[in-house]
Design an enzyme around this catalytic site. Structure first.
Site, short mmCIF file in Angstrom:
data_model
loop_
_atom_site.label_atom_id
_atom_site.label_comp_id
_atom_site.label_asym_id
_atom_site.label_seq_id
_atom_site.Cartn_x
_atom_site.Cartn_y
_atom_site.Cartn_z
N ARG B 225 117.66 136.80 -3.07
CA ARG B 225 117.00 135.53 -3.39
C ARG B 225 115.89 135.81 -4.39
O ARG B 225 115.17 136.81 -4.26
CB ARG B 225 116.40 134.90 -2.12
CG ARG B 225 117.44 134.24 -1.22
CD ARG B 225 117.98 132.96 -1.85
NE ARG B 225 119.00 132.30 -1.07
CZ ARG B 225 120.32 132.35 -1.33
NH1 ARG B 225 120.77 133.09 -2.33
NH2 ARG B 225 121.17 131.67 -0.60
N HIS B 273 123.88 134.49 -10.80
CA HIS B 273 124.14 134.17 -9.39
C HIS B 273 125.64 134.26 -9.08
O HIS B 273 126.26 133.30 -8.57
CB HIS B 273 123.60 132.78 -9.03
CG HIS B 273 123.30 132.66 -7.54
ND1 HIS B 273 122.24 131.94 -7.04
CD2 HIS B 273 123.93 133.18 -6.46
CE1 HIS B 273 122.24 132.02 -5.71
NE2 HIS B 273 123.26 132.77 -5.35
#
Lengths: 310, 310
Positions: B225, B273
């Site tokens: 994250r 991502h």
């Protein structure tokens, strides 16, 4: 006291003198290690194929020639070499090869280069590679190095096929062999890794006909030997898109000449024969073990079969 | 017939409509899957955090909110969300993460970029990386994803340390925990991989103080994250040479803005991502299993603990 001649390049002496002395001492051997023993008095020759020694005839007493390299194709046909020749089968070399092969298979599988080379502010999401299980990888050559690479790739989930000339059975790999097996092993493979010894039979094993069997857009990875690949056929397959990228660590001429088209080709990565390098500490222990065996009258480890060529 | 609402972006509907319908059918469930069920009549909500749904209050009958994502930090604090929330723990996602993490650890370990970016005719041999056994790798986070990555890296020979807030024991890893364990886990690590959930406690866990504990020239890999890393501290550590390279897949703002310094920094690789993407076919089977459990009165899989936040 055994007289062990060190016959390799001067730089190798710097790397090996202390590791070899340590390994002989740890093996309880009384050894006189030198770069200048008289030929007729030499008991063992520690040897690198790129060193100065070419004529083995004067070494009449030598019990074995102990190579620091795994690949012995430049020396195996030398008619003056009548002593037993031992290849280096180094666990450090195997581990290094597994790391290099696994890393470059994953690099191509994941499409890393697009990101490494494309740091331009464009967020290129939405293109996921398949999982490894959906990526067929074929290893040409499942000897000590190839089998270890195949098992590491299988452990990561890749669908791995291994091919060898003679039948072999390696756990977790689909194993094929012989001429028919080669066709089947290459058909629709998306990654092919060449780890065969260099012999008359394996020369140009990747050529126009066999490259055409692979899946369109396949990757070729060669950490084995340069002559396993027909360079012109590979360049043509790269230009047609049949091969998406080739990562090549070994070449017919090394260092690869600066004007060779592989350097300039946008879909070729040249690496400088680094896939598996011998680590002096582990290699020295193996050399010492073979000297110990020679002194004890035991069979040497990894003696080269002159007929097979490896 | 259960009414299942699909609440995600329109593109996700294209990806998921058929896999979900197939998975419900295979699970023997009678399901009416739609993007437009009336809130008061909806039995289950298939949900993506980047979709339009923010107010769960009208879904008075819904038995569960089934996330298509593993990370739920943007929704876990939503006060209207009183239904059980289930994360997606997808074996395909775990496999994909293992492949991405292993690939990028090997990339940095082997120094691949020097070759990928340096195809200039210079034969840069003579520089061998250490073997993986001599390369300490630390994973911050050894949940399902981190533990699987750690085991794959350990199988390749890396010296792996795993850290978690609460004590955990993962085979083949040196496991440490808590604040003292964090210091010990980071000290002299040459590669650090961040795979922690995003909570108040894990925010900026890599900061000026903790980055300084790593070995000089360490690599940072963040597929977890964005907020796990203090961006300014990382940039400073890259500029000082404390960190040799950072490969970052997640960011505080995604897509990463085109003017963010990470894009232009020569020792940062931005990936969009993609480290672990949910595969519709495997994800749909897991969603169907949770609907089956809900209908059978069994406990749901992977229910989020609102206190812990994951």
């Amino acid at each position: 006291m055994s007289k062990v001649l060190f016959a390799a390049k001067p730089q190798a002496w710097d790397d090996y003198e202390h590791p070899l002395s340590d390994a002989f001492a740890k093996a309880g051997l009384s050894v006189d290690l030198s770069r200048s023993h008289a030929a007729a008095e030499t008991d063992y020759i520690v040897f690198a194929p790129n060193g100065p020694l070419r004529d083995f005839a004067p070494y009449v007493k030598a019990k074995a020639v102990l190579s620091l390299w795994a690949g012995v194709e430049t020396i195996v046909g030398n008619p003056t070499l009548t002593q037993p020749l031992c290849r280096l089968v180094d666990p450090g070399l195997t581990r290094g090869m597994v790391e290099w092969v696994t890393g470059h298979v994953l690099r191509h599988h994941l499409g890393m280069d697009a990101h490494i080379l494309g740091q331009d502010g464009i967020w290129r999401d939405g293109i996921s590679p398949p999982l490894a299980a959906e990526r067929p990888v074929t290893l040409l050559g499942i000897g000590a190095l190839g089998a270890a690479c195949g098992q590491a790739l299988a452990a990561l989930g890749f669908a791995v096929t291994g091919w060898s000339r003679q039948p072999k059975d390696v756990a977790n790999l689909r194993c094929l062999h012989g001429a028919d097996g080669l066709q089947e092993a290459l058909r629709d493979a998306q990654v092919v890794v060449t780890l065969l010894p260099q012999t008359a039979d394996t020369q140009n094993i990747l050529n126009a006909r066999t490259l055409a069997l692979l899946a369109k857009g396949a990757f070729v990875i060669n950490p084995g030997r340069g002559p396993l690949i027909d360079d012109e056929a590979l360049l043509a397959a790269l230009d047609s898109g049949q091969i998406a990228h080739a990562t090549l660590d070994v070449f017919r001429r090394e260092p690869l000449p600066v004007d060779h088209p592989f350097w300039a080709h946008p879909r070729v990565t040249v690496t400088p024969h680094i896939a598996a390098t011998t680590r002096p500490a582990t290699a020295a222990r193996i050399i010492a073990e073979n000297v110990r065996r020679g002194e004890a009258g035991l069979p040497f480890l990894n003696v080269v079969d002159r007929q097979l060529g490896y």
